[in-house]
Design an enzyme around this catalytic site. Structure first.
Site, PDB file in Angstrom:
ATOM      1  N   ASP A  10       0.889  -1.157   0.000  1.00 54.02           N
ATOM      2  CA  ASP A  10       0.000   0.000   0.000  1.00 54.02           C
ATOM      3  C   ASP A  10       0.930   1.210   0.000  1.00 54.02           C
ATOM      4  O   ASP A  10       1.516   1.543   1.025  1.00 54.02           O
ATOM      5  CB  ASP A  10      -0.884  -0.024   1.242  1.00 54.02           C
ATOM      6  CG  ASP A  10      -1.857   1.145   1.290  1.00 54.02           C
ATOM      7  OD1 ASP A  10      -2.038   1.825   0.260  1.00 54.02           O
ATOM      8  OD2 ASP A  10      -2.438   1.375   2.369  1.00 54.02           O
ATOM      9  N   GLU A  71      -1.190  -1.428  -4.712  1.00 54.32           N
ATOM     10  CA  GLU A  71      -2.412  -0.683  -4.956  1.00 54.32           C
ATOM     11  C   GLU A  71      -2.091   0.533  -5.825  1.00 54.32           C
ATOM     12  O   GLU A  71      -1.146   1.261  -5.543  1.00 54.32           O
ATOM     13  CB  GLU A  71      -3.035  -0.204  -3.648  1.00 54.32           C
ATOM     14  CG  GLU A  71      -4.281   0.655  -3.884  1.00 54.32           C
ATOM     15  CD  GLU A  71      -4.829   1.244  -2.617  1.00 54.32           C
ATOM     16  OE1 GLU A  71      -5.641   0.567  -1.977  1.00 54.32           O
ATOM     17  OE2 GLU A  71      -4.426   2.362  -2.265  1.00 54.32           O
ATOM     18  N   ASP A 143      -1.391   0.833   8.233  1.00 54.67           N
ATOM     19  CA  ASP A 143      -1.489   0.711   6.782  1.00 54.67           C
ATOM     20  C   ASP A 143      -1.122  -0.681   6.263  1.00 54.67           C
ATOM     21  O   ASP A 143      -1.326  -0.979   5.088  1.00 54.67           O
ATOM     22  CB  ASP A 143      -0.602   1.770   6.116  1.00 54.67           C
ATOM     23  CG  ASP A 143      -1.182   3.160   6.292  1.00 54.67           C
ATOM     24  OD1 ASP A 143      -1.981   3.551   5.440  1.00 54.67           O
ATOM     25  OD2 ASP A 143      -0.873   3.825   7.294  1.00 54.67           O
TER      26      ASP A 143
END
Length: 162
Positions: A10, A71, A143
């Site tokens: 991420d 992502e 995260d």
């Protein structure tokens, strides 16, 4: 026969979430490790990118993944951090290829979230889904939770490469 290892990422400039999952035949993948790379906001962007590069190189050396999923961030016009995130994404992409000879796949946020059951889930809901799916004792709250879901979706075969 060895089981595939996937790195889920991420991306961000302040925080990069990461997770390592290993394929497990006939069962859910195994979460090997997860965490974050955090950079100091007082450093210049260039210094922060160097920190991301060094920490990511260490992860690739330690875990030697066969696949990497990242992502692809989506920004609306009001997001000020977009430039830094995109620079971090470029460094991450470069390091993955230079160090591991892997061209990462890029997944839309809605697609990997749909893989968990809800394309509009917030971070808390994603954490709850991951905790339940992998029967974790505690819920990842940083995260890294998104990175776990990203790696899981990729390991299961999700591809919407951008």
């Amino acid at each position: 026969m060895s089981q595939e290892i996937w790195l889920g990422i991420d991306p961000g400039l302040a925080i990069v979430g990461w997770a390592i999952l290993q394929e497990h035949k006939q069962q859910l993948p195994i979460i090997i490790d997860y965490g974050t790379i955090e950079t100091n906001k007082r450093l210049s962007t260039s210094q922060r990118l160097i920190e991301i590069e060094a920490d990511l190189r260490e992860l690739l050396t330690e875990f030697t993944p066969q696949g990497i999923a990242i992502e692809m961030p989506f920004f609306n016009r009001t997001i000020k951090a977009a430039g830094g995130v995109m620079q971090a994404l470029g460094v991450i992409n470069l390091v993955c290829y230079r160090e591991a000879k892997i061209e990462p796949i890029f997944l839309h946020q809605a697609s990997w979230k749909c893989h968990l059951g809800d394309g509009k889930a917030n971070k808390k809901e994603v954490a709850q889904m991951i905790t339940t799916l992998f029967n974790l004792d505690r819920s990842p709250i940083d995260d890294s939770v998104d990175a776990i879901a990203i790696a899981y979706a990729a390991l299961c075969g999700l591809r919407n490469n951008i």
